[in-house]
Design a protein around this motif. Structure first.
Motif, mmCIF file in Angstrom:
data_model
loop_
_atom_site.group_PDB
_atom_site.id
_atom_site.type_symbol
_atom_site.label_atom_id
_atom_site.label_comp_id
_atom_site.label_asym_id
_atom_site.label_seq_id
_atom_site.Cartn_x
_atom_site.Cartn_y
_atom_site.Cartn_z
ATOM 1 N N PHE A 47 0.813 13.750 15.749
ATOM 2 C CA PHE A 47 0.551 12.346 15.327
ATOM 3 C C PHE A 47 1.129 12.264 13.882
ATOM 4 N N PRO A 48 1.533 10.953 13.272
ATOM 5 C CA PRO A 48 2.077 11.068 12.030
ATOM 6 C C PRO A 48 1.311 11.381 10.809
ATOM 7 N N THR A 49 1.729 11.934 10.038
ATOM 8 C CA THR A 49 0.994 12.338 8.945
ATOM 9 C C THR A 49 0.591 11.128 8.056
ATOM 10 N N ARG A 50 -0.711 10.892 7.719
ATOM 11 C CA ARG A 50 -1.376 9.590 7.348
ATOM 12 C C ARG A 50 -1.342 9.498 5.895
ATOM 13 N N THR A 51 -0.248 9.417 5.232
ATOM 14 C CA THR A 51 -0.325 9.213 3.776
ATOM 15 C C THR A 51 0.319 8.053 3.192
ATOM 16 N N ALA A 52 0.180 7.527 2.064
ATOM 17 C CA ALA A 52 0.827 6.406 1.303
ATOM 18 C C ALA A 52 0.597 6.474 0.033
ATOM 19 N N THR A 53 1.778 5.745 -0.950
ATOM 20 C CA THR A 53 1.679 5.941 -2.344
ATOM 21 C C THR A 53 1.988 4.443 -2.510
ATOM 22 N N VAL A 54 1.258 3.770 -3.268
ATOM 23 C CA VAL A 54 1.446 2.120 -3.442
ATOM 24 C C VAL A 54 1.210 1.868 -5.040
ATOM 25 N N THR A 55 2.315 1.313 -5.603
ATOM 26 C CA THR A 55 2.255 0.855 -7.014
ATOM 27 C C THR A 55 2.079 -0.479 -7.008
ATOM 28 N N ARG A 56 1.138 -1.054 -7.661
ATOM 29 C CA ARG A 56 1.191 -2.413 -7.891
ATOM 30 C C ARG A 56 1.025 -2.864 -9.290
ATOM 31 N N THR A 57 1.915 -3.584 -9.976
ATOM 32 C CA THR A 57 2.004 -4.002 -11.267
ATOM 33 C C THR A 57 1.974 -5.516 -11.541
ATOM 34 N N THR A 58 1.140 -5.789 -12.334
ATOM 35 C CA THR A 58 1.122 -7.339 -13.010
ATOM 36 C C THR A 58 1.019 -7.234 -14.366
ATOM 37 N N LYS A 59 0.970 -8.548 -14.895
ATOM 38 C CA LYS A 59 0.526 -8.769 -16.227
ATOM 39 C C LYS A 59 -0.635 -8.059 -16.675
ATOM 40 N N GLU A 60 -1.637 -7.909 -15.887
ATOM 41 C CA GLU A 60 -2.957 -7.431 -16.242
ATOM 42 C C GLU A 60 -3.266 -6.122 -15.985
ATOM 43 N N THR A 61 -2.599 -5.443 -14.953
ATOM 44 C CA THR A 61 -2.803 -4.237 -14.758
ATOM 45 C C THR A 61 -1.495 -3.245 -13.999
ATOM 46 N N ASP A 62 -1.725 -1.978 -14.042
ATOM 47 C CA ASP A 62 -0.559 -1.225 -13.414
ATOM 48 C C ASP A 62 -1.559 -0.245 -12.515
ATOM 49 N N VAL A 63 -1.280 -0.145 -11.582
ATOM 50 C CA VAL A 63 -2.196 0.770 -10.727
ATOM 51 C C VAL A 63 -1.412 1.353 -9.688
ATOM 52 N N MET B 51 -4.004 -1.789 0.109
ATOM 53 C CA MET B 51 -2.688 -1.489 0.554
ATOM 54 C C MET B 51 -2.318 -0.259 1.070
ATOM 55 N N ALA B 52 -2.959 0.691 0.291
ATOM 56 C CA ALA B 52 -2.691 2.161 0.788
ATOM 57 C C ALA B 52 -3.234 2.566 2.218
ATOM 58 N N LEU B 53 -4.498 2.118 2.423
ATOM 59 C CA LEU B 53 -4.948 2.410 3.571
ATOM 60 C C LEU B 53 -4.346 1.772 5.002
ATOM 61 N N HIS B 54 -4.026 0.480 4.483
ATOM 62 C CA HIS B 54 -3.002 -0.407 5.603
ATOM 63 C C HIS B 54 -1.843 0.383 5.844
ATOM 64 N N GLN B 55 -0.992 0.623 4.871
ATOM 65 C CA GLN B 55 0.301 1.442 5.043
ATOM 66 C C GLN B 55 0.004 2.941 5.681
ATOM 67 N N ALA B 56 -1.087 3.748 5.150
ATOM 68 C CA ALA B 56 -1.142 4.929 5.850
ATOM 69 C C ALA B 56 -1.669 4.980 7.308
ATOM 70 N N LEU B 57 -2.409 3.941 7.676
ATOM 71 C CA LEU B 57 -3.086 3.669 9.220
ATOM 72 C C LEU B 57 -1.758 3.181 9.953
ATOM 73 N N GLY B 58 -0.770 2.492 9.589
ATOM 74 C CA GLY B 58 0.033 2.074 10.400
ATOM 75 C C GLY B 58 -0.454 0.850 11.204
ATOM 76 N N ASN B 59 -0.065 1.221 12.370
ATOM 77 C CA ASN B 59 -0.609 0.214 13.676
ATOM 78 C C ASN B 59 -1.691 0.519 14.199
ATOM 79 N N ARG B 60 -2.347 1.679 13.743
ATOM 80 C CA ARG B 60 -3.698 2.023 14.229
ATOM 81 C C ARG B 60 -3.537 2.997 15.369
ATOM 82 N N THR B 61 -2.601 3.330 15.629
ATOM 83 C CA THR B 61 -2.557 4.061 16.862
ATOM 84 C C THR B 61 -3.422 5.286 17.105
ATOM 85 N N GLY B 62 -4.142 5.296 18.235
ATOM 86 C CA GLY B 62 -5.063 6.373 18.394
ATOM 87 C C GLY B 62 -6.340 6.526 17.484
#
Length: 211
Positions: A13-29, A90-101
């Motif tokens: 099954f696909p490796t379930r990893t994700a890296t997400v960067t979110r930048t606004t005027k208030e934060t950089d995460v 967002m990272a959880l959503h991306q890593a799990l994809g369509n939730r297969t299996g």
């Protein structure tokens, strides 16, 4: 796409990893997540109590987490706390994809001394938070306890998770919050496990989740 063997079935099954960067005027995460980790955590949000809670998610969920955040802490912790929750969701959503299996549903009741917290969740694709904590003090150290709800609200809406949190007992604010994060981590671990009987199936009688 990289694959990883299920130790129970030897299915790939696909490796379930994700890296997400979110930048606004208030934060950089930036959040890097490995769902199939060993509980390693490197959290630097500028909010010590939040870092402590993120370590609970990693340790008890066996997720590997690297969370780096810079925010307008000179104003208060609100924006950084919320945006860490958003980016983690967002990272959880991306890593799990369509939730297969996956098992999809998870639940856990965690005690911490006098506190007892129940968490039930569903990676349903339908975001909803039922929040039942009664935290008796406004702060734990410098952390505003109102931000606990804001964190979970952010995770829920960006991971498309249904989450119910119930306080069964507790009078110490630190214990109540920490038990909540531990129960959340354990419930997520259960829900994100690969179900060997589902193989590559979507965990829904409809054959599709709203993701």
């Amino acid at each position: 796409m990289q694959t990883k063997a299920n130790p129970t079935t030897n299915l790939e099954f696909p490796t379930r990893t994700a890296t997400v960067t979110r930048t606004t005027k208030e934060t950089d995460v930036t959040v890097t997540l490995n769902v199939d980790g060993t509980g390693q955590c490197n959290a630097n949000t500028g909010i010590p109590f939040l870092d402590h809670m993120l370590h609970q998610i990693a340790s008890h969920g066996l997720f590997d987490l690297d969370i780096q955040a810079k925010g307008d802490l000179e104003i208060d912790d609100h924006h950084t706390n919320e945006d860490v929750g958003i980016t983690l969701g967002m990272a959880l959503h991306q890593a799990l994809g369509n939730r297969t299996g996956i098992v999809r549903f998870g639940h856990f009741v965690a005690p911490l001394d006098e506190s007892l917290i129940q968490v039930s969740l569903d990676f349903s694709g339908r975001p909803y938070l039922a929040y039942g904590l009664d935290i008796p003090t406004q702060r734990v150290g410098t952390y505003d306890t109102q931000l606990v709800r804001e964190f979970f609200m952010a995770v829920v809406h960006h991971s498309l998770m249904t989450l119910h949190i119930r306080q069964l007992d507790g009078i110490n604010s630190h214990h109540i919050i920490e038990a909540t994060f531990k129960a959340f981590a354990r419930a997520m671990r259960m829900a994100t496990e690969i179900d060997p009987r589902r193989a590559n199936a979507i965990p829904s009688s409809k054959g599709v989740l709203q993701v």
